[in-house]
Design a protein around this motif. Structure first.
Motif, PDB file in Angstrom:
ATOM      1  N   PHE A   1       0.840  -1.203   0.000  1.00 46.95           N
ATOM      2  CA  PHE A   1       0.000   0.000   0.000  1.00 46.95           C
ATOM      3  C   PHE A   1       0.876   1.255   0.000  1.00 46.95           C
ATOM      4  N   SER A   2       1.895   1.259   0.829  1.00 44.70           N
ATOM      5  CA  SER A   2       2.796   2.404   0.928  1.00 44.70           C
ATOM      6  C   SER A   2       3.549   2.625  -0.388  1.00 44.70           C
ATOM      7  N   ARG A   3       3.982   1.538  -1.012  1.00 38.28           N
ATOM      8  CA  ARG A   3       4.702   1.646  -2.279  1.00 38.28           C
ATOM      9  C   ARG A   3       3.807   2.286  -3.345  1.00 38.28           C
ATOM     10  N   GLN A   4       2.572   1.825  -3.429  1.00 35.39           N
ATOM     11  CA  GLN A   4       1.669   2.363  -4.434  1.00 35.39           C
ATOM     12  C   GLN A   4       1.272   3.812  -4.121  1.00 35.39           C
ATOM     13  N   TYR A   5       1.082   4.129  -2.847  1.00 37.88           N
ATOM     14  CA  TYR A   5       0.756   5.500  -2.471  1.00 37.88           C
ATOM     15  C   TYR A   5       1.872   6.445  -2.899  1.00 37.88           C
ATOM     16  N   ARG A   6       3.109   6.037  -2.639  1.00 40.17           N
ATOM     17  CA  ARG A   6       4.262   6.855  -3.038  1.00 40.17           C
ATOM     18  C   ARG A   6       4.312   6.999  -4.553  1.00 40.17           C
ATOM     19  N   SER A   7       4.073   5.888  -5.241  1.00 34.61           N
ATOM     20  CA  SER A   7       4.184   5.889  -6.690  1.00 34.61           C
ATOM     21  C   SER A   7       3.133   6.786  -7.344  1.00 34.61           C
ATOM     22  N   ARG A   8       1.900   6.773  -6.830  1.00 31.09           N
ATOM     23  CA  ARG A   8       0.793   7.465  -7.494  1.00 31.09           C
ATOM     24  C   ARG A   8       0.535   8.880  -6.975  1.00 31.09           C
ATOM     25  N   PHE A   9       0.815   9.116  -5.691  1.00 28.50           N
ATOM     26  CA  PHE A   9       0.303  10.345  -5.096  1.00 28.50           C
ATOM     27  C   PHE A   9       1.361  11.254  -4.471  1.00 28.50           C
ATOM     28  N   ALA A  10       2.599  10.829  -4.395  1.00 24.73           N
ATOM     29  CA  ALA A  10       3.620  11.650  -3.743  1.00 24.73           C
ATOM     30  C   ALA A  10       3.767  13.001  -4.446  1.00 24.73           C
ATOM     31  N   THR A  11       3.883  14.067  -3.655  1.00 28.72           N
ATOM     32  CA  THR A  11       4.094  15.419  -4.177  1.00 28.72           C
ATOM     33  C   THR A  11       5.241  16.068  -3.410  1.00 28.72           C
ATOM     34  N   ASP A  12       5.633  17.240  -3.866  1.00 26.15           N
ATOM     35  CA  ASP A  12       6.677  17.980  -3.149  1.00 26.15           C
ATOM     36  C   ASP A  12       6.209  18.398  -1.759  1.00 26.15           C
ATOM     37  N   SER A  13       4.881  18.460  -1.566  1.00 25.35           N
ATOM     38  CA  SER A  13       4.326  18.849  -0.262  1.00 25.35           C
ATOM     39  C   SER A  13       4.112  17.664   0.666  1.00 25.35           C
ATOM     40  N   GLY A  14       4.281  16.447   0.148  1.00 23.22           N
ATOM     41  CA  GLY A  14       4.062  15.252   0.953  1.00 23.22           C
ATOM     42  C   GLY A  14       2.996  14.373   0.337  1.00 23.22           C
ATOM     43  N   PHE A  15       2.388  13.553   1.167  1.00 27.81           N
ATOM     44  CA  PHE A  15       1.384  12.594   0.712  1.00 27.81           C
ATOM     45  C   PHE A  15      -0.008  13.130   1.045  1.00 27.81           C
ATOM     46  N   PRO A  16      -0.862  13.317   0.033  1.00 31.45           N
ATOM     47  CA  PRO A  16      -2.154  13.976   0.249  1.00 31.45           C
ATOM     48  C   PRO A  16      -3.262  13.023   0.695  1.00 31.45           C
ATOM     49  N   VAL A  17      -4.205  13.604   1.436  1.00 29.35           N
ATOM     50  CA  VAL A  17      -5.513  13.004   1.668  1.00 29.35           C
ATOM     51  C   VAL A  17      -6.529  14.051   1.260  1.00 29.35           C
ATOM     52  N   SER A  18      -7.429  13.695   0.346  1.00 33.34           N
ATOM     53  CA  SER A  18      -8.392  14.646  -0.202  1.00 33.34           C
ATOM     54  C   SER A  18      -9.722  14.581   0.540  1.00 33.34           C
ATOM     55  N   TYR A  19     -10.322  15.762   0.713  1.00 29.90           N
ATOM     56  CA  TYR A  19     -11.656  15.880   1.296  1.00 29.90           C
ATOM     57  C   TYR A  19     -12.494  16.767   0.380  1.00 29.90           C
ATOM     58  N   ALA A  20     -13.530  16.195  -0.212  1.00 29.09           N
ATOM     59  CA  ALA A  20     -14.440  16.947  -1.071  1.00 29.09           C
ATOM     60  C   ALA A  20     -15.708  17.255  -0.270  1.00 29.09           C
ATOM     61  N   SER A  21     -16.007  18.524  -0.099  1.00 32.17           N
ATOM     62  CA  SER A  21     -17.137  18.932   0.741  1.00 32.17           C
ATOM     63  C   SER A  21     -18.181  19.675  -0.071  1.00 32.17           C
ATOM     64  N   THR A  22     -19.447  19.412   0.243  1.00 32.30           N
ATOM     65  CA  THR A  22     -20.549  20.203  -0.289  1.00 32.30           C
ATOM     66  C   THR A  22     -21.183  20.965   0.865  1.00 32.30           C
ATOM     67  N   PHE A  23     -21.432  22.254   0.631  1.00 33.28           N
ATOM     68  CA  PHE A  23     -22.028  23.132   1.635  1.00 33.28           C
ATOM     69  C   PHE A  23     -23.440  23.499   1.186  1.00 33.28           C
ATOM     70  N   VAL A  24     -24.396  23.329   2.083  1.00 31.02           N
ATOM     71  CA  VAL A  24     -25.798  23.595   1.756  1.00 31.02           C
ATOM     72  C   VAL A  24     -26.389  24.566   2.765  1.00 31.02           C
ATOM     73  N   VAL A  25     -27.045  25.584   2.256  1.00 30.82           N
ATOM     74  CA  VAL A  25     -27.876  26.477   3.065  1.00 30.82           C
ATOM     75  C   VAL A  25     -29.252  26.466   2.428  1.00 30.82           C
ATOM     76  N   ALA A  26     -30.269  26.056   3.194  1.00 35.21           N
ATOM     77  CA  ALA A  26     -31.612  25.913   2.642  1.00 35.21           C
ATOM     78  C   ALA A  26     -32.643  26.420   3.656  1.00 35.21           C
ATOM     79  N   GLU A  27     -33.769  26.858   3.125  1.00 32.32           N
ATOM     80  CA  GLU A  27     -34.855  27.388   3.956  1.00 32.32           C
ATOM     81  C   GLU A  27     -36.102  26.544   3.755  1.00 32.32           C
ATOM     82  N   LYS A  28     -36.763  26.236   4.829  1.00 33.98           N
ATOM     83  CA  LYS A  28     -37.980  25.424   4.760  1.00 33.98           C
ATOM     84  C   LYS A  28     -39.074  26.137   3.973  1.00 33.98           C
ATOM     85  N   ILE A  29     -39.751  25.397   3.095  1.00 44.19           N
ATOM     86  CA  ILE A  29     -40.914  25.948   2.386  1.00 44.19           C
ATOM     87  C   ILE A  29     -42.141  25.111   2.701  1.00 44.19           C
TER      88      ILE A  29
END
Length: 262
Positions: free
Chosen positions: A234-262
């Motif tokens: 796992f570590s070998r593949q992580y290094r091979s595919r995702f290593a950057t100059d900043s280190g090894f990333p973990v991505s978080y994709a967030s959706t923000f919702v503001v809604a009003e009841k109707i």
């Protein structure tokens, strides 16, 4: 190692989720940098809303109280209901903010099974709804719990979250897209805003990546046993595919919702 072509969605096990977050209690705040950023963004959204002073508010998934503390610093709250699947989090968060709220009440347990308070001015939640087994049903119940013109404000992790881990292990949550959320909301709520963004956190080693996941509880459904040989590959593949100059990333994709009841 499998890739996303054969990936599996992890089955929601609420008991396992609770165990994972309970185990991370002592390390969560120090390591939950993305969650803190998301909470700040949610509070910014709330500041632009009307009629939220002396409010009745329910927070779902309060965890250690990061969002809670930011929220009570911005609003005059009369009654605050705190929910978390880990009962101890409700207690510690209530103690954390009790001096700044007129009335704080714990509502521990799986929110999909809890009886919701009525006449709420706002329901707010940060990075919790991805753990719901039936989000449309919960949205309908929250709609009923809100007063006329009450607000629903939340963030939810979406597709791409921890995508590096999913690509290598073939395992991850089944996340809702922006389009999914829009369809769920639009019959009962007026969507004020619905936006998405991706953040990455970088670590010096792959071992630190896995430690971060464990110390924030976000890997709460993955029962992977990291035997030496498996971790080495796992570590070998992580290094091979995702290593950057900043280190090894973990991505978080967030959706923000503001809604009003109707």
């Amino acid at each position: 190692m499998k890739t996303t072509d054969t990936s599996q969605s992890l089955r929601l096990d609420k008991q396992l989720i609770a165990q994972s977050f309970r185990a991370s209690a002592a390390t969560y705040e120090e390591n939950a940098t993305v969650q803190r950023q998301i909470s700040r963004q949610l509070v910014t959204c709330v500041q632009n809303l009307k009629s939220l002073h002396s409010a009745r508010i329910l927070e779902i998934g309060c965890c250690t109280g990061i969002l809670t503390e930011l929220l009570v610093g911005q609003l005059t709250i009369n009654t605050l209901y705190l929910n978390d699947i880990v009962e101890e989090f409700c207690t510690t968060t209530r103690e954390r903010v009790a001096s700044r709220v007129v009335h704080v009440e714990s509502l521990p347990g799986d929110i999909e099974k809890c009886v919701l308070p009525e006449g709420l001015d706002m329901i707010i939640s940060s990075a919790t709804f991805q753990w719901m087994a039936d989000l449309p049903a919960l949205l309908a119940r929250m709609h009923q719990a809100l007063r006329a013109d009450g607000y629903l404000v939340f963030s939810i992790f979406g597709p791409g979250t921890m995508g590096e881990i999913r690509e290598l292990t073939g395992r991850g949550l089944s996340y809702h897209t922006k389009e999914d959320l829009s369809r769920m909301l639009r019959e009962q709520f007026r969507i004020i805003s619905l936006t998405s963004e991706t953040r990455q956190v970088f670590f010096p080693t792959v071992k630190e990546v896995l430690r971060h996941i464990r110390q924030t509880g976000v890997g709460g459904l993955d029962r992977t046993q990291w035997l030496p040989g498996k971790f080495k590959e796992f570590s070998r593949q992580y290094r091979s595919r995702f290593a950057t100059d900043s280190g090894f990333p973990v991505s978080y994709a967030s959706t923000f919702v503001v809604a009003e009841k109707i």
